[in-house]
Scaffold this motif. Structure first.
Motif, PDB file in Angstrom:
ATOM      1  N   ARG A 193       3.876   1.139   5.156  1.00 20.20           N
ATOM      2  CA  ARG A 193       4.248   0.683   6.425  1.00 20.20           C
ATOM      3  C   ARG A 193       5.929  -0.266   6.252  1.00 20.20           C
ATOM      4  O   ARG A 193       5.555  -0.833   7.461  1.00 20.20           O
ATOM      5  CB  ARG A 193       2.930  -0.116   6.087  1.00 20.20           C
ATOM      6  CG  ARG A 193       1.935   0.808   6.119  1.00 20.20           C
ATOM      7  CD  ARG A 193       1.519   1.777   7.185  1.00 20.20           C
ATOM      8  NE  ARG A 193      -0.069   1.997   7.342  1.00 20.20           N
ATOM      9  CZ  ARG A 193      -0.108   3.252   7.873  1.00 20.20           C
ATOM     10  NH1 ARG A 193       0.645   3.603   8.838  1.00 20.20           N
ATOM     11  NH2 ARG A 193      -1.085   3.715   8.101  1.00 20.20           N
ATOM     12  N   THR A 194       6.582   0.190   6.225  1.00 18.27           N
ATOM     13  CA  THR A 194       8.045  -0.910   6.165  1.00 18.27           C
ATOM     14  C   THR A 194       8.764   0.231   7.025  1.00 18.27           C
ATOM     15  O   THR A 194       9.629  -0.684   7.519  1.00 18.27           O
ATOM     16  CB  THR A 194       8.279  -0.423   4.544  1.00 18.27           C
ATOM     17  OG1 THR A 194       8.511   0.890   4.723  1.00 18.27           O
ATOM     18  CG2 THR A 194       7.183  -1.222   3.541  1.00 18.27           C
TER      19      THR A 194
ATOM     20  N   ARG B 157       8.364   0.828  10.701  1.00 15.26           N
ATOM     21  CA  ARG B 157       8.268  -0.045  11.492  1.00 15.26           C
ATOM     22  C   ARG B 157       8.947  -0.909  11.827  1.00 15.26           C
ATOM     23  O   ARG B 157      10.450  -1.890  12.505  1.00 15.26           O
ATOM     24  CB  ARG B 157       6.715  -0.307  11.868  1.00 15.26           C
ATOM     25  CG  ARG B 157       5.998   0.307  12.167  1.00 15.26           C
ATOM     26  CD  ARG B 157       4.545  -0.133  12.288  1.00 15.26           C
ATOM     27  NE  ARG B 157       3.166   0.269  12.382  1.00 15.26           N
ATOM     28  CZ  ARG B 157       2.190   0.256  12.739  1.00 15.26           C
ATOM     29  NH1 ARG B 157       2.507  -0.932  12.598  1.00 15.26           N
ATOM     30  NH2 ARG B 157       1.220   1.208  12.930  1.00 15.26           N
TER      31      ARG B 157
END
Length: 334
Positions: free
Chosen positions: A112-113, A115
């Protein structure tokens, strides 16, 4: 008076903040982010180089008697080192795709990095191209260096032996660089498609092996093959076990170029091939009907051209894979 100055300063700062990050800075970030993985890759490359140097040093100890290698202790040691070096070289492109290509996008999506990464002024496309260009360039340069070293230290052949068109062909400088970069780009694409690191790594291995095996069949047809009738028969005796001998032997063309045989079938001088029933006739029947071997082959003089052809389609495949990855990450939410 202070109001207009403050407004201009604020506008300039906002414009600077919204300006895209430079390519040089993106490349520096890519280097910093992947320096640990690149250090491991450098260690593997160093191991392969050490094996190649060892093969070259052992080669100098081999006695050469009138063009024939003597089967001695140094021969066995050099041959084992050559095989180990060849195996390590064969694994490098797929390892680069597994451990550098597959996690490139998949790890960002999985953690989730992505974004945050894609919202820092670089954008998805510029980020991906910068990351892929740095890693692919370094891998391609290392592959070229190793392949040239292999030409010196690994592929010592009997000067009268045939050119190799199978797995060892992939370890020539241009094809090896092409396979290394293509393996990396394949991993990048599968990582973006599957969005999970471990499945992408497994899929990279499977797809790479499938492509490599398929190329063993395609390679002989990069250019239309040639045909040659020879009275030479591979097996002496009264009969032959079938009409199709595949690619079980080599021959030299009248110009002296060593040739790779794609297919060899028994036939008559006028071009007609023997049936399986006729192939079991006696040697006397063969002589009476002037039976020989129709050979489908690629001449050794095309060897260098095939290097360029294979590098060309691998480079095109790499560009297509990166472009497809750009489409994927632009259409899918982070």
């Amino acid at each position: 008076m202070s109001g207009p100055k403050t407004s201009v300063t604020t506008t300039t700062a906002a414009a600077a903040a919204s300006a895209p990050v430079s390519w040089r800075r993106l490349a520096w970030v890519a280097w910093r982010q992947h320096r640990a993985a690149l250090a491991v890759a450098l260690a593997v490359v160093g191991l392969a180089a050490a094996l190649l140097v060892a093969a070259a040093l052992l080669r100098t100890e081999l006695p050469l008697l009138r063009g024939h290698w003597a089967y001695t202790g140094p021969w066995d040691a050099a041959n084992e080192t050559r095989i180990a070096s060849s195996v390590v070289l064969q694994l490098l492109p797929v390892l680069g795709g597994m451990f550098l290509g597959a996690p490139l996008v998949a790890r960002e999506l999985e953690a989730r990095t992505a974004r945050m990464t894609w919202a820092q002024g670089a954008g998805r496309t510029r980020w991906l191209i910068a990351q892929a260009a740095v890693l692919a360039g370094l891998l391609g340069a290392a592959a070229l260096a190793l392949a040239f070293l292999a030409q010196w230290g690994l592929y010592w052949r009997n000067p009268f032996g045939p050119a190799d068109w199978d797995f060892t062909f992939m370890q020539n400088p241009l094809p090896f660089a092409g396979w290394t970069v293509a393996g990396f780009c394949l991993g990048v694409f599968l990582g973006a498609a599957l969005r999970r690191t471990v499945p992408a790594m497994a899929a990279t291995v499977a797809c790479y092996v499938a492509l490599m095996l398929a190329t063993l069949d395609w390679r002989g047809h990069y250019l239309p093959p040639l045909y040659h009738f020879t009275a030479h028969l591979p097996y002496p005796g009264d009969s032959f076990a079938g009409a199709d001998f595949g690619s079980q032997f080599y021959f030299s063309t009248p110009g002296g170029h060593v040739t790779d045989v794609l297919d060899a079938r028994l036939g008559f001088p006028d071009g007609r091939l023997l049936s399986n029933a006729q192939a079991w006739r006696s040697a006397a029947w063969f002589r009476a009907h002037h039976v020989g071997m129709w050979v489908t082959y690629q001449p050794g003089s095309r060897y260098g051209l095939f290097d360029v052809i294979e590098f060309g389609w691998l480079a095109a495949l790499s560009v297509i894979l990166v472009a497809a990855t750009v489409v994927l990450i632009r259409r899918r939410a982070a």
